[in-house]
Motif scaffolding. Sequence first.
Motif, PDB file in Angstrom:
ATOM      1  N   PRO A   1      17.667 -40.812   8.663  1.00 14.84           N
ATOM      2  CA  PRO A   1      17.024 -41.472   7.524  1.00 14.84           C
ATOM      3  C   PRO A   1      15.503 -41.486   7.595  1.00 14.84           C
ATOM      4  O   PRO A   1      14.838 -41.526   6.555  1.00 14.84           O
ATOM      5  N   VAL A   2      14.947 -41.480   8.793  1.00 10.80           N
ATOM      6  CA  VAL A   2      13.485 -41.440   8.929  1.00 10.80           C
ATOM      7  C   VAL A   2      12.957 -40.122   8.375  1.00 10.80           C
ATOM      8  O   VAL A   2      11.962 -40.091   7.637  1.00 10.80           O
TER       9      VAL A   2
ATOM     10  N   GLY B   1      14.451 -38.326   6.160  1.00 12.02           N
ATOM     11  CA  GLY B   1      14.631 -38.409   4.716  1.00 12.02           C
ATOM     12  C   GLY B   1      13.531 -39.198   4.045  1.00 12.02           C
ATOM     13  O   GLY B   1      13.040 -38.817   2.972  1.00 12.02           O
ATOM     14  N   ALA B   2      13.132 -40.298   4.666  1.00 11.68           N
ATOM     15  CA  ALA B   2      12.066 -41.120   4.092  1.00 11.68           C
ATOM     16  C   ALA B   2      10.760 -40.333   4.003  1.00 11.68           C
ATOM     17  O   ALA B   2      10.024 -40.449   3.010  1.00 11.68           O
TER      18      ALA B   2
ATOM     19  N   THR C   1      16.221 -41.134   1.642  1.00 10.11           N
ATOM     20  CA  THR C   1      16.617 -41.858   2.858  1.00 10.11           C
ATOM     21  C   THR C   1      18.120 -42.092   2.878  1.00 10.11           C
ATOM     22  O   THR C   1      18.793 -41.856   3.897  1.00 10.11           O
TER      23      THR C   1
ATOM     24  N   ARG D   1      20.239 -38.930   3.716  1.00 12.36           N
ATOM     25  CA  ARG D   1      20.287 -38.544   5.135  1.00 12.36           C
ATOM     26  C   ARG D   1      21.067 -39.563   5.955  1.00 12.36           C
ATOM     27  O   ARG D   1      21.736 -39.211   6.924  1.00 12.36           O
TER      28      ARG D   1
ATOM     29  N   GLY E   1      19.012 -46.940   6.241  1.00 13.19           N
ATOM     30  CA  GLY E   1      19.296 -46.668   4.837  1.00 13.19           C
ATOM     31  C   GLY E   1      19.338 -47.940   4.009  1.00 13.19           C
ATOM     32  O   GLY E   1      18.823 -47.973   2.884  1.00 13.19           O
TER      33      GLY E   1
ATOM     34  N   ALA F   1      15.775 -49.379   3.359  1.00 17.44           N
ATOM     35  CA  ALA F   1      15.108 -48.692   2.264  1.00 17.44           C
ATOM     36  C   ALA F   1      15.718 -49.090   0.922  1.00 17.44           C
ATOM     37  O   ALA F   1      15.004 -49.336  -0.060  1.00 17.44           O
TER      38      ALA F   1
END
Length: 247
Positions: free
Chosen positions: A36-37, A39-40, A143, A146, A184, A187
């Motif tokens: 997710p990082v 993705g962010a 985020t 992912r 996730g 976010a």
Amino acid sequence: MRLGPVLSAIQFLTRLPVPDPGWEEGRLRAALAFFPVAGALVGLIGAGVWWGAVQVLPAAVAAGLALAAMLLATGAMHEDGLGDVADGLGGGATAERALEIMRDSRIGSYALLAVGLAVGLRWAALAALSAADGALALVIAATAARAAMVPASCIAAPARPDGLGRMLGQGADGRGVGLALGLGLAAALAGGWAGLGALVAALVVMGLVVRIMRRRVGGMTGDGYGAIASLAETAAMLVFAAAWGGT
């Protein structure tokens, strides 16, 4: 928190230049929690381009530029996976034939349609949002998409004894899955109920892709994980368009 797994996640999922964390046993498994990082970061790139472009260009043009920036940041790897899955499942009557088609570098009509629809729906969804809402939606959707990849690595066996699907199929441990979903969720909370809905949509897509892949080819492939990311991001953006579009 060690920086190595974070850098590995960014290096694996993007084309962004990061220091090489070096190879160690289990590096990819440790990196899963931090997908997710990555993705962010991709979402932030798209959000920055969108925010700047929409100030001077029509929303549809700004949306296209923002998505192009995100695709460049990832090398379109997720869309490549979606296209391969679409061709394989669309053209393969048996599991063996479907897996063979997925490994073929040629692009078929199913791939063109699947990728075109996925990117086109994201484009239309983003163009329907305000500057601020669109920027936030891009970060949350990227985020969440992912994050949705991570539990799939635990609930589905690899379809092949080799390849990326086998590497990812080793799966994150419970702590890694919890961390990925927690990132996730963090976010998603920035988007309120719409953000939570986007995360749920991404997870539903993950479950559907895993189920289809299990039934058709016996498990997950690397392309399957790419399909999850691309379709989950699309689903999340559609939630934002429904919740915030026209406001």
